[in-house]
Motif scaffolding. Sequence first.
Motif, short mmCIF file in Angstrom:
data_model
loop_
_atom_site.label_atom_id
_atom_site.label_comp_id
_atom_site.label_asym_id
_atom_site.label_seq_id
_atom_site.Cartn_x
_atom_site.Cartn_y
_atom_site.Cartn_z
N ASP A 16 -19.67 -6.23 109.56
CA ASP A 16 -20.38 -6.76 108.39
C ASP A 16 -21.02 -5.58 107.67
O ASP A 16 -22.05 -5.05 108.11
N GLU A 17 -20.38 -5.15 106.58
CA GLU A 17 -20.87 -3.99 105.84
C GLU A 17 -22.25 -4.22 105.24
O GLU A 17 -23.07 -3.31 105.18
N ARG A 18 -22.50 -5.44 104.80
CA ARG A 18 -23.78 -5.74 104.16
C ARG A 18 -24.94 -5.53 105.13
O ARG A 18 -25.96 -4.94 104.79
N ASP A 19 -24.77 -6.00 106.37
CA ASP A 19 -25.83 -5.88 107.37
C ASP A 19 -25.64 -4.67 108.29
O ASP A 19 -26.47 -4.42 109.16
N ASP A 20 -24.52 -3.93 108.11
CA ASP A 20 -24.23 -2.74 108.90
C ASP A 20 -24.26 -3.04 110.40
O ASP A 20 -24.93 -2.38 111.18
N ILE A 21 -23.50 -4.09 110.78
CA ILE A 21 -23.50 -4.54 112.17
C ILE A 21 -22.14 -5.14 112.52
O ILE A 21 -21.43 -5.65 111.66
N VAL A 23 -19.99 -8.03 114.32
CA VAL A 23 -20.18 -9.44 114.60
C VAL A 23 -18.96 -9.94 115.37
O VAL A 23 -17.82 -9.61 115.03
N GLN A 36 -23.64 -10.30 118.22
CA GLN A 36 -23.61 -9.15 117.31
C GLN A 36 -24.19 -7.94 118.00
O GLN A 36 -24.90 -8.05 118.99
N ALA A 38 -25.12 -3.42 117.11
CA ALA A 38 -25.09 -2.27 116.20
C ALA A 38 -24.09 -1.21 116.65
O ALA A 38 -23.69 -0.36 115.86
#
Length: 136
Positions: A16-21, A23, A36, A38
């Motif tokens: 998830d690029e928006r949350d940089d994580i 999933v 999820q 990091a």
Amino acid sequence: MNSMSYKGYTARIEFDERDDIFVGRVLGVRDIISFQGASVAELRTELHLAVDDYLADCAEQGISPDKPASGKIMLRIRPEVHAAATIATQAAGKSLNQWADEVFERAAHSQPWLWRFLGIDAVAMCKQLKEAIGDG
């Protein structure tokens, strides 16, 4: 598809690029099992925790956990296709289960774009089917 497996459960992994994580979601079960992390190490740990929690919840509730694939498939096909498959199995000297296992495996490997599109790990699925179906 990027995936991880634990205790026979396979999860699709996305970033998830928006949350940089990273999933993940476990495939092949009715319940939603998601996690999820990091990093890859954290993601793997979270997958293990999620599956273990799912199995523990099922045990506490006294219900059987969903299995990603039982190896039993109920197919509805046209009678003429069924007849042709029966003839093909007899000609090959195999049971319908053996023959179908080989056909499914060839189809899974010959159309990898379709399986990727559907988010299915075809190799893992075929291995599970082989183990579950046996020589039937």
